[in-house]
Write a protein that holds these residues in place. Structure first.
Motif, mmCIF file in Angstrom:
data_model
loop_
_atom_site.group_PDB
_atom_site.id
_atom_site.type_symbol
_atom_site.label_atom_id
_atom_site.label_comp_id
_atom_site.label_asym_id
_atom_site.label_seq_id
_atom_site.Cartn_x
_atom_site.Cartn_y
_atom_site.Cartn_z
ATOM 1 N N LYS A 12 0.835 -1.198 0.000
ATOM 2 C CA LYS A 12 0.000 0.000 0.000
ATOM 3 C C LYS A 12 0.877 1.258 0.000
ATOM 4 N N ARG A 15 2.307 1.704 -3.463
ATOM 5 C CA ARG A 15 1.287 2.235 -4.393
ATOM 6 C C ARG A 15 1.061 3.720 -4.149
ATOM 7 N N LYS A 16 1.016 4.090 -2.872
ATOM 8 C CA LYS A 16 0.799 5.486 -2.505
ATOM 9 C C LYS A 16 1.931 6.366 -3.059
ATOM 10 N N GLU A 18 3.903 5.749 -5.588
ATOM 11 C CA GLU A 18 3.807 5.773 -7.049
ATOM 12 C C GLU A 18 2.759 6.792 -7.494
ATOM 13 N N HIS A 19 1.620 6.802 -6.825
ATOM 14 C CA HIS A 19 0.529 7.713 -7.166
ATOM 15 C C HIS A 19 0.937 9.167 -6.930
ATOM 16 N N ILE A 20 1.599 9.427 -5.815
ATOM 17 C CA ILE A 20 2.058 10.778 -5.495
ATOM 18 C C ILE A 20 3.092 11.241 -6.518
ATOM 19 N N ASP A 22 3.420 10.247 -9.615
ATOM 20 C CA ASP A 22 2.734 10.520 -10.884
ATOM 21 C C ASP A 22 2.142 11.926 -10.882
ATOM 22 N N GLY A 23 1.558 12.308 -9.745
ATOM 23 C CA GLY A 23 0.969 13.643 -9.633
ATOM 24 C C GLY A 23 2.008 14.737 -9.789
ATOM 25 N N ALA A 38 7.789 11.993 -3.288
ATOM 26 C CA ALA A 38 6.738 11.012 -2.994
ATOM 27 C C ALA A 38 7.109 10.177 -1.775
#
Length: 104
Positions: A12, A15-16, A18-20, A22-23, A38
């Motif tokens: 988790k 994933r968090k 990676e998402h940050i 990307d933003g 991130a």
């Protein structure tokens, strides 16, 4: 464990991060800097890797996400309805213009 080793992080948390990242990249930050920011955010929210040891299962704080939400809400609350409406119309026009650019 060498510096930069992410084995102690949960799926988790990975994933968090990676998402940050990307933003940040969408906003024009370099890939290396985005990844660095991130993981700093994940560490700030979760207190580091949670996979093993006595710290496992420590609750997440979500401090960074809360801060962003408060900042955005405060900005909108300080403006009149007419100003918010004008801003929304301008944003819609920009989205429409950008959509036309990508289709051609």
């Amino acid at each position: 464990m060498p510096r930069g080793d992410k084995s102690s992080y949960t799926d988790k948390q990975k994933r968090k991060a990676e998402h940050i990242a990307d933003g940040y990249e969408e906003r024009g930050v370099s890939e290396k800097e985005a990844e660095s920011r991130a993981w700093a955010t994940v560490n700030k929210e979760d207190g580091g890797g949670n996979k093993s040891g006595s710290g496992r299962g420590k609750p997440d704080t979500h401090v960074s996400a809360r801060k962003g939400g408060r900042k955005g809400g405060a900005a909108a609350a300080g403006r009149t309805a007419a100003e918010r409406s004008a801003s929304a119309k301008k944003a819609a026009a920009t989205r429409k213009r950008n959509a036309q650019k990508t289709t051609h």
